[in-house]
Design an enzyme around this catalytic site. Structure first.
Site, short mmCIF file in Angstrom:
data_model
loop_
_atom_site.label_atom_id
_atom_site.label_comp_id
_atom_site.label_asym_id
_atom_site.label_seq_id
_atom_site.Cartn_x
_atom_site.Cartn_y
_atom_site.Cartn_z
N ASN A 214 0.85 -1.20 0.00
CA ASN A 214 0.00 0.00 0.00
C ASN A 214 0.89 1.25 0.00
O ASN A 214 2.11 1.14 -0.05
CB ASN A 214 -0.96 -0.01 1.20
CG ASN A 214 -0.19 -0.07 2.51
OD1 ASN A 214 0.55 0.84 2.85
ND2 ASN A 214 -0.33 -1.18 3.22
N ASP B 226 -4.14 -9.96 13.18
CA ASP B 226 -4.28 -8.55 13.55
C ASP B 226 -3.31 -8.25 14.70
O ASP B 226 -3.47 -8.74 15.82
CB ASP B 226 -5.73 -8.24 13.96
CG ASP B 226 -5.97 -6.74 14.00
OD1 ASP B 226 -5.28 -6.07 14.80
OD2 ASP B 226 -6.80 -6.24 13.24
N VAL C 77 -2.33 -5.34 16.34
CA VAL C 77 -2.69 -4.48 17.48
C VAL C 77 -3.70 -5.18 18.40
O VAL C 77 -3.63 -5.06 19.62
CB VAL C 77 -3.17 -3.08 16.99
CG1 VAL C 77 -4.56 -3.10 16.43
CG2 VAL C 77 -3.05 -2.05 18.09
N PHE D 40 -4.39 3.04 15.00
CA PHE D 40 -4.80 4.06 14.05
C PHE D 40 -6.03 3.54 13.31
O PHE D 40 -6.31 2.34 13.34
CB PHE D 40 -3.68 4.36 13.04
CG PHE D 40 -2.79 5.50 13.46
CD1 PHE D 40 -1.93 5.35 14.53
CD2 PHE D 40 -2.82 6.72 12.79
CE1 PHE D 40 -1.11 6.40 14.92
CE2 PHE D 40 -2.01 7.76 13.17
CZ PHE D 40 -1.16 7.61 14.24
O1 PMT Z 1 2.88 6.16 6.57
P1 PMT Z 1 2.26 7.47 6.12
O2 PMT Z 1 2.41 7.68 4.63
O3 PMT Z 1 2.75 8.62 6.94
O4 PMT Z 1 0.68 7.38 6.35
C1 PMT Z 1 0.17 7.29 7.63
C2 PMT Z 1 -1.01 6.29 7.72
C3 PMT Z 1 -2.17 6.81 6.89
C4 PMT Z 1 -0.58 4.92 7.22
C5 PMT Z 1 -1.38 6.20 9.25
O5 PMT Z 1 -1.72 7.48 9.71
C6 PMT Z 1 -2.52 5.22 9.47
O6 PMT Z 1 -3.69 5.52 9.33
N1 PMT Z 1 -2.16 3.95 9.83
C7 PMT Z 1 -3.09 2.85 9.96
C8 PMT Z 1 -3.41 2.27 8.62
C9 PMT Z 1 -4.34 1.09 8.70
O7 PMT Z 1 -3.95 0.02 8.34
O8 PMT Z 1 -5.50 1.35 9.25
P2 PMT Z 1 -6.67 0.25 9.49
O9 PMT Z 1 -7.88 1.05 9.81
O10 PMT Z 1 -6.74 -0.70 8.33
O11 PMT Z 1 -6.19 -0.59 10.74
C10 PMT Z 1 -6.56 -0.27 12.07
C11 PMT Z 1 -5.44 -0.55 13.03
O12 PMT Z 1 -5.14 -1.93 13.06
C12 PMT Z 1 -4.14 0.17 12.71
O13 PMT Z 1 -3.57 0.59 13.92
C13 PMT Z 1 -3.29 -0.91 12.07
O14 PMT Z 1 -1.89 -0.71 12.29
C14 PMT Z 1 -3.77 -2.15 12.83
N2 PMT Z 1 -3.65 -3.41 12.09
C15 PMT Z 1 -4.32 -3.62 10.94
C16 PMT Z 1 -4.23 -4.84 10.30
C17 PMT Z 1 -3.44 -5.86 10.88
N3 PMT Z 1 -3.32 -7.04 10.32
N4 PMT Z 1 -2.79 -5.62 12.03
C18 PMT Z 1 -2.88 -4.43 12.64
O15 PMT Z 1 -2.26 -4.21 13.71
#
Ligand code: PMT
Length: 396
Positions: free
Chosen positions: A210, A306, A308, A323
Site C-alpha cells: 500500500n 491482527d 494491534v 490508528f
Molecule cells: O505512513 P504514512 O504515509 O505517513 O501514512 C500514515 C497512515 C495513513 C498509514 C497512518 O496514519 C494510518 O492511518 N495507519 C493505519 C493504517 C491502517 O492500516 O489502518 P486500518 O484502519 O486498516 O487498521 C486499524 C489498526 O489496526 C491500525 O492501527 C493498524 O496498524 C492495525 N492493524 C491492521 C491490520 C493488521 N493485520 N494488524 C494491525 O495491527
C-alpha cells in the site's frame, strides 16, 4: 553538543541592533542539525541584509505578506505549518507588543498568529523599554499563552545603558531551543511503534502492498524519543532514516511485523500501531516468477493476523493505541475499532484526502478514546506526533 536534528526552525528577525547576531544563530542552529528558513521584518533589513541570511540559511528569505510571488511559493500559512519551532531573535519591544495584541499586519506577525508550532522569543531592547510596565505586561501575557522566553541577558547595551535587555548569546539561544523538544514526559518508559507498509510476496519479484510512507510512524518515534522514552520502531520497507536514539527493527511482511511486535510489546509500556498492515497475503508464494500467459490470474488470499488486537490481548498489556485509516463516517468506524480491538485509544485519519494521511507531510486526526473524542486540525506530521505523544503520556 545540543541536537536539533531533523527540526525545522523558522527564524524571525525583527528590527534591532542585535539583528546582526541572527547570522550566527543560523550557523549554530544548522550545526545542531536544524533546517532553517528566515522571515525578516522590513525594519530588520535596515540592520542586516536578506542576502546575507539567504546565503547562510540556503533558503530564500521571506519578507512580505502581500507579495503574490512569494505567497504562490511558500505562503504564510505553509510557513506556519512547516515550522517545528518559530524562534524570533531578536524580538523587539514593538514586535512583542504587536504579538501580545494579536496583530498580523506583517508576514512574521501573521505566521506567528496562524501557527500551532512552538514559539520562542529572544527579546532585545533598551533596558528602560524592557523594564517598562507595558513591556512587562505583554511578556506576562505571552508567557501565559505558552510562548517561551529566552532571556534577555543583562549587561552593557549598544546605546551605552547597562541593565536587562541585551539579546542572549546565540549559543545559549540554540541550547534553550533544543531543550524545548526534550519534554521528559516519557522518561523511564518503553514505547514500541509500528510504521510503514508491509509487503506480501506473490512470487520472487512481485508483492501486494500500500501507499504508506512511514512518515507518521517515524514522526511518532522521534517524538517519543524526544519525550525521553526508550523507543523501538518496527518498520516496513520505507525510504526514511530512523530518528536518533530509536532502535529500528526492519521487517517486510505482516507475519514478521506480528512476531516482532508481540515480542517487543511484552516489554513496553506503550504500543502504537501506525503501520498500514496488509490485511491479506497470498496463501502460497510461487517459488519462481509467475509467467504471463492467461488473460486473468487469480491469487487466493489469507487473512493476516491482527497485530494491534493481539497486543491488546496480552496478559501484561501495554497502553495500546491503534490508528484507523478511514474514508467516511470516521468517528463511527474509529469507535468501532476501539471496541472491537479492545484498544485504549484510536487515532483516526481521513485517507481519502490526498493532502493528509498516506505519503503526505501533513495529517489531521480525530482522537477517540472511551471518554470522548478530540479533533487535531491539519498540521505537519512531526508537530502532530508531538501533540499525540503529549496527550498519550498524560493518560499513561
Ligand atoms: O505512513 P504514512 O504515509 O505517513 O501514512 C500514515 C497512515 C495513513 C498509514 C497512518 O496514519 C494510518 O492511518 N495507519 C493505519 C493504517 C491502517 O492500516 O489502518 P486500518 O484502519 O486498516 O487498521 C486499524 C489498526 O489496526 C491500525 O492501527 C493498524 O496498524 C492495525 N492493524 C491492521 C491490520 C493488521 N493485520 N494488524 C494491525 O495491527
Amino acid at each position: 553538543m545540543v541536537s536539533l536534528s531533523n527540526k525545522r526552525v523558522l527564524l524571525g528577525v525583527t528590527g534591532g541592533i542585535a539583528a546582526y547576531k541572527s547570522a550566527e544563530i543560523i550557523r549554530r542552529l544548522q550545526d545542531s542539525g536544524a533546517t532553517v528558513r528566515v522571515v525578516m521584518t522590513q525594519a530588520a533589513t535596515e540592520f542586516i541584509t536578506p542576502l546575507t541570511l539567504q546565503a547562510l540559511s540556503g533558503n530564500p528569505v521571506h519578507l512580505d505578506l502581500l507579495d503574490p510571488e512569494a505567497e504562490a511559493g511558500m505562503g504564510h500559512i505553509e510557513l506556519s505549518r512547516w515550522a517545528d519551532l518559530i524562534l524570533v531573535a531578536p524580538a523587539t519591544a514593538d514586535f512583542i507588543a504587536k504579538l501580545a495584541s494579536g496583530e498580523a499586519d506583517n508576514l512574521l506577525q501573521a505566521i506567528c498568529l496562524a501557527s500551532r508550532s512552538l514559539l520562542a522569543l529572544a527579546p532585545a531592547m533598551n533596558q528602560g523599554m524592557w523594564r517598562n510596565a507595558a513591556t512587562q505586561q505583554n511578556i506576562e501575557l505571552l508567557r501565559t499563552r505558552g510562548v517561551h522566553l529566552f532571556g534577555p541577558a543583562e549587561g552593557e547595551q549598544a546605546c551605552g545603558d547597562v541593565g536587562p535587555g541585551r539579546m542572549s548569546e546565540p549559543d545559549d539561544i540554540v541550547e534553550l531551543a533544543a531543550e524545548l523538544f526534550e519534554s521528559g514526559v516519557l522518561n523511564n518508559r518503553t514505547v514500541v511503534i509500528t510504521a510503514g507498509p508491509t509487503r506480501e510476496a506473490i512470487d520472487p519479484v512481485r508483492f501486494i502492498s500500500n501507499h504508506s510512507s512511514g512518515k507518521m510512524g517515524y514522526a511518532l518515534a522521534e517524538a517519543a524519543a524526544e519525550a525521553g522514552a526508550e523507543t523501538v520502531l518496527i518498520s516496513g520497507p520505507v525510504g526514511l532514516q530512523a530518528p536518533d536514539r530509536v532502535k529500528l527493527v526492519k521487517i517486510i511482511s505482516a507475519q514478521e511485523m506480528y512476531e516482532t511486535s508481540l515480542n517487543e510489546a511484552q516489554k513496553c509500556d506503550l504500543f502504537i500501531a501506525s503501520a498500514a498492515v496488509a490485511d491479506y497475503r497470498p496463501i502460497s508464494v510461487a517459488a519462481q516468477k509467475i509467467k504471463k500467459s492467461a488473460d486473468t490470474l487469480a491469487i487466493e488470499l489469507l487473512k493476516n493476523p491482527d497485530i494491534v488486537s493481539a497486543v491488546a490481548k496480552l496478559e501484561k498489556r501495554p497502553f495500546t493505541v491503534g490508528f484507523a485509516a478511514e474514508t467516511q463516517d470516521i468517528e463511527r468506524h474509529a469507535r468501532d475499532k476501539l471496541e472491537r480491538k479492545n484498544l485504549d485509544m484510536v487515532i483516526a485519519n481521513d485517507v481519502s484526502d490526498s493532502a493528509i494521511g498516506f505519503d503526505s507531510d501533513d495529517n489531521a486526526v480525530l482522537v477517540v478514546d472511551p471518554t470522548g473524542s478530540e479533533t487535531i486540525p491539519r498540521t505537519h506530521k512531526s508537530i502532530l506526533a508531538r501533540q499525540l505523544i503529549a496527550k498519550i503520556a498524560g493518560l499513561l
